[in-house]
Design a protein around this motif. Structure first.
Motif, PDB file in Angstrom:
ATOM      1  N   TYR A 118       0.756  -1.314  -0.054  1.00 34.38           N
ATOM      2  CA  TYR A 118      -0.007  -0.014   0.141  1.00 34.38           C
ATOM      3  C   TYR A 118       0.529   1.270  -0.130  1.00 34.38           C
ATOM      4  CZ  TYR A 118      -3.607  -3.386   0.933  1.00 34.38           C
ATOM      5  OH  TYR A 118      -4.909  -4.188   1.025  1.00 34.38           O
ATOM      6  N   ASP A 119       0.452   2.184  -0.737  1.00 37.00           N
ATOM      7  CA  ASP A 119       1.035   3.562  -0.810  1.00 37.00           C
ATOM      8  C   ASP A 119       0.476   4.366   0.271  1.00 37.00           C
ATOM      9  OD1 ASP A 119       2.551   3.278  -3.517  1.00 37.00           O
ATOM     10  OD2 ASP A 119       0.480   3.076  -4.226  1.00 37.00           O
ATOM     11  N   VAL A 120      -0.967   4.175   0.547  1.00 33.26           N
ATOM     12  CA  VAL A 120      -1.224   4.807   1.899  1.00 33.26           C
ATOM     13  C   VAL A 120      -2.421   3.974   2.460  1.00 33.26           C
ATOM     14  CG1 VAL A 120      -3.104   6.823   2.075  1.00 33.26           C
ATOM     15  CG2 VAL A 120      -1.360   7.213   0.439  1.00 33.26           C
ATOM     16  N   ILE A 121      -2.543   4.098   3.771  1.00 36.48           N
ATOM     17  CA  ILE A 121      -3.340   3.643   4.671  1.00 36.48           C
ATOM     18  C   ILE A 121      -3.954   4.765   5.452  1.00 36.48           C
ATOM     19  CG2 ILE A 121      -3.718   1.940   6.637  1.00 36.48           C
ATOM     20  CD1 ILE A 121      -1.249   0.230   5.709  1.00 36.48           C
ATOM     21  N   ILE A 122      -5.346   4.699   5.442  1.00 40.44           N
ATOM     22  CA  ILE A 122      -5.889   5.513   6.279  1.00 40.44           C
ATOM     23  C   ILE A 122      -6.714   4.816   7.352  1.00 40.44           C
ATOM     24  CG2 ILE A 122      -8.108   7.037   6.371  1.00 40.44           C
ATOM     25  CD1 ILE A 122      -7.856   7.545   3.424  1.00 40.44           C
ATOM     26  N   ALA A 123      -6.628   5.370   8.753  1.00 37.83           N
ATOM     27  CA  ALA A 123      -7.313   4.534   9.638  1.00 37.83           C
ATOM     28  C   ALA A 123      -7.917   5.845  10.785  1.00 37.83           C
ATOM     29  CB  ALA A 123      -6.209   3.652  10.483  1.00 37.83           C
ATOM     30  N   THR A 124      -9.290   5.925  10.412  1.00 38.83           N
ATOM     31  CA  THR A 124      -9.946   6.806  11.330  1.00 38.83           C
ATOM     32  C   THR A 124     -10.791   6.588  12.241  1.00 38.83           C
ATOM     33  OG1 THR A 124     -11.274   7.529   9.438  1.00 38.83           O
ATOM     34  CG2 THR A 124      -9.523   8.769   9.405  1.00 38.83           C
ATOM     35  N   SER A 125     -10.631   6.910  13.329  1.00 38.46           N
ATOM     36  CA  SER A 125     -11.708   6.585  14.407  1.00 38.46           C
ATOM     37  C   SER A 125     -11.588   5.287  14.789  1.00 38.46           C
ATOM     38  CB  SER A 125     -12.905   7.040  14.247  1.00 38.46           C
ATOM     39  OG  SER A 125     -12.798   8.764  14.193  1.00 38.46           O
ATOM     40  N   VAL A 126     -10.665   4.469  14.516  1.00 40.97           N
ATOM     41  CA  VAL A 126     -10.782   2.960  14.828  1.00 40.97           C
ATOM     42  C   VAL A 126      -9.695   2.610  15.469  1.00 40.97           C
ATOM     43  CG1 VAL A 126      -9.301   2.482  12.436  1.00 40.97           C
ATOM     44  CG2 VAL A 126     -11.024   0.857  13.514  1.00 40.97           C
ATOM     45  N   LEU A 127      -8.334   2.924  15.631  1.00 39.40           N
ATOM     46  CA  LEU A 127      -7.176   2.407  16.409  1.00 39.40           C
ATOM     47  C   LEU A 127      -7.499   2.507  17.623  1.00 39.40           C
ATOM     48  CD1 LEU A 127      -4.324   3.908  14.075  1.00 39.40           C
ATOM     49  CD2 LEU A 127      -5.419   1.634  14.085  1.00 39.40           C
ATOM     50  N   HIS A 128      -8.331   3.283  18.255  1.00 41.32           N
ATOM     51  CA  HIS A 128      -8.600   3.488  20.073  1.00 41.32           C
ATOM     52  C   HIS A 128      -9.246   2.295  20.264  1.00 41.32           C
ATOM     53  CE1 HIS A 128     -12.519   5.290  17.879  1.00 41.32           C
ATOM     54  NE2 HIS A 128     -12.718   4.241  18.595  1.00 41.32           N
ATOM     55  N   HIS A 129      -9.693   1.406  19.297  1.00 39.95           N
ATOM     56  CA  HIS A 129     -10.058  -0.079  19.922  1.00 39.95           C
ATOM     57  C   HIS A 129      -8.978  -0.778  20.176  1.00 39.95           C
ATOM     58  CE1 HIS A 129     -13.982   0.981  17.368  1.00 39.95           C
ATOM     59  NE2 HIS A 129     -14.177   0.977  18.831  1.00 39.95           N
ATOM     60  N   LEU A 130      -7.572  -0.562  19.917  1.00 41.96           N
ATOM     61  CA  LEU A 130      -6.398  -1.188  20.149  1.00 41.96           C
ATOM     62  C   LEU A 130      -6.457  -1.094  21.844  1.00 41.96           C
ATOM     63  CD1 LEU A 130      -3.720  -0.407  17.565  1.00 41.96           C
ATOM     64  CD2 LEU A 130      -4.972  -2.297  17.992  1.00 41.96           C
ATOM     65  N   ARG A 131      -6.138  -2.534  22.643  1.00 43.88           N
ATOM     66  CA  ARG A 131      -6.223  -2.559  23.933  1.00 43.88           C
ATOM     67  C   ARG A 131      -4.812  -2.261  24.694  1.00 43.88           C
ATOM     68  NH1 ARG A 131     -11.176  -0.954  23.595  1.00 43.88           N
ATOM     69  NH2 ARG A 131     -12.649  -2.466  23.409  1.00 43.88           N
ATOM     70  N   GLU A 132      -4.195  -3.669  25.087  1.00 44.46           N
ATOM     71  CA  GLU A 132      -2.961  -3.161  25.861  1.00 44.46           C
ATOM     72  C   GLU A 132      -1.446  -2.795  24.756  1.00 44.46           C
ATOM     73  OE1 GLU A 132      -3.054  -7.497  24.254  1.00 44.46           O
ATOM     74  OE2 GLU A 132      -4.578  -5.800  24.989  1.00 44.46           O
ATOM     75  N   ASP A 133      -0.583  -2.713  25.586  1.00 41.28           N
ATOM     76  CA  ASP A 133       0.637  -2.322  25.042  1.00 41.28           C
ATOM     77  C   ASP A 133       0.691  -3.135  23.781  1.00 41.28           C
ATOM     78  OD1 ASP A 133       0.883  -0.154  26.817  1.00 41.28           O
ATOM     79  OD2 ASP A 133       2.622  -1.064  27.895  1.00 41.28           O
ATOM     80  N   ALA A 134       0.988  -4.707  24.131  1.00 34.77           N
ATOM     81  CA  ALA A 134       1.535  -5.257  22.860  1.00 34.77           C
ATOM     82  C   ALA A 134       0.345  -5.259  21.703  1.00 34.77           C
ATOM     83  CB  ALA A 134       1.488  -6.674  23.461  1.00 34.77           C
ATOM     84  N   ASP A 135      -0.883  -5.124  22.046  1.00 33.85           N
ATOM     85  CA  ASP A 135      -1.805  -4.726  20.853  1.00 33.85           C
ATOM     86  C   ASP A 135      -1.527  -3.703  20.021  1.00 33.85           C
ATOM     87  OD1 ASP A 135      -4.163  -5.879  19.835  1.00 33.85           O
ATOM     88  OD2 ASP A 135      -5.655  -4.783  21.058  1.00 33.85           O
ATOM     89  N   TRP A 136      -1.036  -2.639  20.588  1.00 34.11           N
ATOM     90  CA  TRP A 136      -0.829  -1.375  20.004  1.00 34.11           C
ATOM     91  C   TRP A 136       0.366  -1.465  19.168  1.00 34.11           C
ATOM     92  CZ3 TRP A 136      -3.018   3.334  19.346  1.00 34.11           C
ATOM     93  CH2 TRP A 136      -4.577   3.614  20.339  1.00 34.11           C
ATOM     94  N   SER A 137       1.583  -2.342  19.817  1.00 38.71           N
ATOM     95  CA  SER A 137       2.964  -2.161  19.219  1.00 38.71           C
ATOM     96  C   SER A 137       2.688  -3.134  17.762  1.00 38.71           C
ATOM     97  CB  SER A 137       3.936  -2.363  19.959  1.00 38.71           C
ATOM     98  OG  SER A 137       3.877  -3.484  20.819  1.00 38.71           O
ATOM     99  N   GLU A 138       2.331  -4.420  18.128  1.00 41.76           N
ATOM    100  CA  GLU A 138       1.924  -5.458  17.023  1.00 41.76           C
ATOM    101  C   GLU A 138       1.230  -4.858  15.910  1.00 41.76           C
ATOM    102  OE1 GLU A 138       0.087  -8.924  19.055  1.00 41.76           O
ATOM    103  OE2 GLU A 138       2.006  -8.963  20.105  1.00 41.76           O
ATOM    104  N   ASN A 139       0.443  -4.027  16.304  1.00 38.65           N
ATOM    105  CA  ASN A 139      -0.538  -3.655  15.158  1.00 38.65           C
ATOM    106  C   ASN A 139      -0.008  -2.315  14.430  1.00 38.65           C
ATOM    107  OD1 ASN A 139      -2.922  -5.597  14.784  1.00 38.65           O
ATOM    108  ND2 ASN A 139      -2.965  -5.172  16.905  1.00 38.65           N
TER     109      ASN A 139
END
Ligand code: SAM
Length: 235
Positions: A118-139
Motif C-alpha cells: 500500500y502507498d497509503v493507509i487511512i485509519a480514522t476513529s478505529v485505532l482507539h479499539h487497540l487495548r494493551e501495549d502489545a496490541d498497539w505495538s503489534e498492530n
C-alpha cells in the motif's frame, strides 16, 4: 470490562447511517469535516501519481470518498469489522464513479492483507479499539509492514492526555461541553458511556513515539483540537 470485538461489531452494524454523511462527517468527533479535508488534500498533494489505498475501519467510506473527489487514480481496499458498513462503503464508492474496490471483512488485527503493497493507509476513529501495549505495538508494526517504501499512514482519532488533570479539563469538561452543545446533556452521557465501554485511546505523543519505534522514518501532526488529533507517519 471493555467491549469485545463482537460487541463492537454489533454496535457498528446498527449505526451505518451516522457514518454516511460526507458533508457533516462524524459529528461526535471534533472537526471531523476539517480532518477529512486535511487528510484527503494531504494525500493528494503527497502522491501525484496512482496509489493503492487501504482504509482500515472504513465505516461507510467517508474518508475514501472524500479522497476520490480530489484524486481519481486510486485503487481502493476497504477493511471493516461490520458487513453493513462495508456494503454501504462499496455502494457509495461505486455510485461515485468507476473505481477498483476490494473489500475485506474482519478485525484488522487478524485479516491477512498483501504485505508492502500500500502507498497509503487511512485509519480514522478505529485505532482507539487497540487495548494493551502489545496490541498497539503489534498492530502499528503490522501497518508498517503493509506499506510499500515511501508509503504513509494517515490517522484521525480520539486521544488521551498524559495528565489526569488535563484529561479532566480537555475531555470530561470541554469535550463534554461540545457534545452537550450538539444535542444536549443526554447525548453527552450517551457518547461518554460508549467511549467508556468501547474505547482505549492513547496519548498523541505516545502514538507518535510508537510509530517511530516500529520503523516509521518521520511523523507529523496535522491537527489537534481538545481530545481529537490527526497525524501522519511516513515509511
Ligand atoms: C467510528 S467508525 C469510523 C468510520 C470511518 N473510519 C470514519 O471515520 O468515518 C469505526 C469503524 O471501525 C470499525 N472497526 C472497529 N473495530 C474494528 C476492528 N478491530 N477491525 C476493523 N474494523 C473495526 C467499525 O465497524 C466502524 O465501521
Amino acid at each position: 470490562m471493555k467491549s469485545t470485538v463482537k460487541e463492537i461489531q454489533e454496535r457498528f452494524d446498527a449505526d451505518v447511517e451516522r457514518f454516511s454523511n460526507l458533508y457533516l462527517g462524524q459529528q461526535s468527533t471534533i472537526d471531523s469535516v476539517l480532518n477529512m479535508e486535511l487528510i484527503a488534500e494531504g494525500i493528494t498533494r503527497t502522491y501525484p501519481k496512482k496509489i493503492k489505498l487501504l482504509d482500515i475501519g472504513c465505516g461507510a467510506g467517508n474518508y475514501t470518498i472524500k479522497l476520490l473527489t480530489k484524486k481519481k487514480d486510486v485503487a481502493v481496499d476497504l477493511l471493516d469489522l461490520s458487513e453493513p458498513m462495508l456494503a454501504r462503503a462499496v455502494q457509495r464508492i461505486n455510485s461515485h464513479g468507476p473505481t477498483a474496490v476490494k473489500a475485506y471483512h474482519g478485525d484488522f488485527r487478524t485479516v491477512n492483507l498483501p504485505g508492502e503493497s500500500y502507498d497509503v493507509i487511512i485509519a480514522t476513529s478505529v485505532l482507539h479499539h487497540l487495548r494493551e501495549d502489545a496490541d498497539w505495538s503489534e498492530n502499528f508494526s503490522k501497518i508498517f509492514r503493509l506499506l510499500a517504501d515511501g508509503g504513509s499512514l494517515w490517522v484521525f482519532d480520539l486521544v488521551k492526555q498524559n495528565s489526569d488533570e488535563l484529561q479532566d479539563l480537555i475531555y470530561s469538561e470541554l469535550y463534554g461541553q461540545y457534545l452537550a452543545g450538539l444535542d444536549g446533556e443526554q447525548y453527552r452521557e450517551k457518547v461518554f458511556s460508549y467511549i467508556e465501554k468501547e474505547d482505549t485511546p492513547r496519548p498523541l505523543i505516545e502514538q507518535l513515539d510508537l510509530l517511530r519505534r516500529v520503523g516509521f522514518k518521520s511523523v507529523d501532526i496535522l491537527h489537534k483540537n481538545l481530545s481529537f488529533a490527526s497525524f501522519v507517519a511516513y515509511k
